[in-house]
Design an enzyme around this catalytic site. Structure first.
Site, PDB file in Angstrom:
ATOM      1  N   ASP A 225     -13.487  34.052  -7.790  1.00 52.58           N
ATOM      2  CA  ASP A 225     -13.150  33.760  -6.387  1.00 52.58           C
ATOM      3  C   ASP A 225     -13.899  34.640  -5.405  1.00 52.58           C
ATOM      4  O   ASP A 225     -13.865  34.388  -4.201  1.00 52.58           O
ATOM      5  CB  ASP A 225     -11.633  33.923  -6.180  1.00 52.58           C
ATOM      6  CG  ASP A 225     -10.882  32.883  -6.978  1.00 52.58           C
ATOM      7  OD1 ASP A 225      -9.916  33.240  -7.663  1.00 52.58           O
ATOM      8  OD2 ASP A 225     -11.302  31.712  -6.976  1.00 52.58           O
TER       9      ASP A 225
ATOM     10  N   HIS B 134      -8.238  40.392 -12.970  1.00 50.16           N
ATOM     11  CA  HIS B 134      -7.863  39.128 -13.634  1.00 50.16           C
ATOM     12  C   HIS B 134      -6.902  39.444 -14.771  1.00 50.16           C
ATOM     13  O   HIS B 134      -7.040  40.463 -15.435  1.00 50.16           O
ATOM     14  CB  HIS B 134      -9.108  38.439 -14.197  1.00 50.16           C
ATOM     15  CG  HIS B 134      -8.892  36.991 -14.477  1.00 50.16           C
ATOM     16  ND1 HIS B 134      -8.257  36.562 -15.610  1.00 50.16           N
ATOM     17  CD2 HIS B 134      -9.178  35.903 -13.745  1.00 50.16           C
ATOM     18  CE1 HIS B 134      -8.186  35.233 -15.580  1.00 50.16           C
ATOM     19  NE2 HIS B 134      -8.732  34.805 -14.454  1.00 50.16           N
TER      20      HIS B 134
END
Ligand code: SDX
Length: 372
Positions: free
Chosen positions: A312, A258
């Site tokens: 996700d 991320h």
């Protein structure tokens, strides 16, 4: 010497009172409230109201907001005709983008103000619920319908998609819609802000966001992560698959890493809870076991570089257990994110309104004569 920042990494373009993210400690709050507490105790429409208008609504405010949304569940015929006439292979998020784009064509010269926002935003939330549920219906070979209001947005949405559902799935989708609602200014929200900063209308700004969300490095990751689990097939194959694809072929492990988080994504806590709760069939339990083994290997390998599981990685398992196919995952992310994007747009335009126009450092030819 002026430097560029690749991908605008660590470049700040606005103040925000909406979402606080602490990437080093894995903290995320919406207007001061912990994300997992909201996912457990609140509802999509209550959190949408909080994000859009600044405070949790009282009973009357919430009821008015829900009524306005419910009064916009019936799509105008031109939107239904678009849904009916797009080719069958059109991807779900592309269909949402197309219908929103059509609506934007009749929204010119929108005057941003809290009063106008309070009218237009419930229309958008009601319309988008109906568009997304009917996208699912068309792709499942079902007729287009006008959703019937349920006890809340989540129930209205699942009842519009499926012939039957249950409270656990309604709770799970409600939590997912809260968890994905905002995340400061990722690529999709930034795209919306660029468009809104020109004073283009809200629908056009949403179209910008949806087009950015479709990329596999961003919104498409829930689908990408789930495809990895399907490709691996069995828990025993996790290691050999990882060695071949991630170590030898140097592919990205989708669902890890991320730009902001250098530890676990705080949204995982709720998504993992629902993934455990909803994975009941042998197939679902198998996928969950594959996911957990893959996560363990991924974090062991990449954790030292600050690359940990993001939201996700598990959200697709929850979406699939609720009954949605892979190609709906990113569209569900989009359904949720609409509220957060609208909150950033109104915060930006009504508070700062600076046209977003960065620069590029020229490093091409110097002046040269035209000779042929
Ligand atoms: C979302 O921004 C948001 O808030 C987004 C989001 C939201 O709610 O809106 O949180 C939703 O988009 C979550 C992210 C979903 N995407 C994925 O899961 C795709 C896989 N992740 C990566 O592609 C990556 O981690 C990014 C794109 C998400 C972020 O990467 P950065 O910050 O741009 O960093 P980078 O691509 O420059 O990578 C730095 C290094 C590289 O190695 P080196 O070249 O330095 O040797 O880390 C490696 C990368 O190869 N790396 C990975 C990796 N992620 C980064 N290697 C293997 N697998 C990965 N997943």
């Amino acid at each position: 010497m002026t430097e560029i920042s690749p991908g605008l990494e660590n470049v700040y373009i606005k103040y925000t009172e909406l979402t606080y993210i602490d990437g080093d400690n894995g903290i995320m709050r919406y207007r001061g409230y912990d994300i997992n507490e909201l996912a457990e105790k609140s509802s999509f429409e209550e959190v949408s109201y909080l994000m859009l208008f600044g405070e949790l609504p009282d009973e009357k405010e919430l009821s008015n907001f829900k009524n306005k949304i419910n009064n916009n569940l019936k799509l105008p015929d031109y939107m239904k005709n678009i849904l009916k006439n797009l080719p069958g292979e059109a991807d779900s998020l592309g269909i949402l983008q197309t219908v929103l784009s059509a609506r934007s064509s009749i929204e010119l010269n929108y005057k941003y103000s809290e009063k106008n926002d309070k009218e237009l935003i419930p229309e958008i939330l009601g319309n988008v619920l109906s568009i997304v549920s009917n996208i699912y219906r068309i792709k499942s070979g079902k007729a287009i319908i006008d959703p019937i209001p349920g006890k809340n947005y989540a129930e209205t949405f699942l009842n519009a998609c499926f012939d039957k559902t249950d409270d656990q799935k309604i709770d799970a989708i409600d939590a997912a819609l809260i968890l994905y609602m905002d995340h400061e200014i990722p690529a999709s929200t930034t795209a919306a802000l660029v468009t809104a900063s020109t004073l283009s209308d809200m629908y056009s700004s949403l179209v910008s966001a949806v087009t950015a969300l479709r990329g596999p490095l961003h919104g498409g990751a829930a689908e990408g992560a789930y495809k990895q689990f399907l490709e691996i097939k069995t828990p025993e194959n996790v290691e050999p698959w990882f060695k071949k694809n991630i170590i030898e072929d140097k592919k990205r492990l989708i669902g890890l890493g991320h730009r902001v988080y250098k530890t676990y994504d705080p949204r995982l806590k709720s998504f993992k809870k629902y993934a455990d709760k909803l994975s009941v069939t042998p197939e679902q339990k198998n996928i969950l076991e594959i996911a957990k083994k893959l996560e363990e290997l991924g974090v062991k390998t990449f954790g030292p570089k600050g690359i940990y599981t993001n939201t996700d990685f598990y959200s697709g398992i929850v979406f699939n257990a609720i009954g949605f196919p892979l190609d709906m995952f990113t569209t569900l992310f989009g359904l949720s994110r609409i509220s957060g994007i609208l909150a950033h747009i109104t915060e930006y335009v009504e508070k700062q309104e600076k046209l977003i126009r960065p620069r590029a450092i020229y490093n091409g030819y110097d002046k040269r004569e035209y000779k042929k």
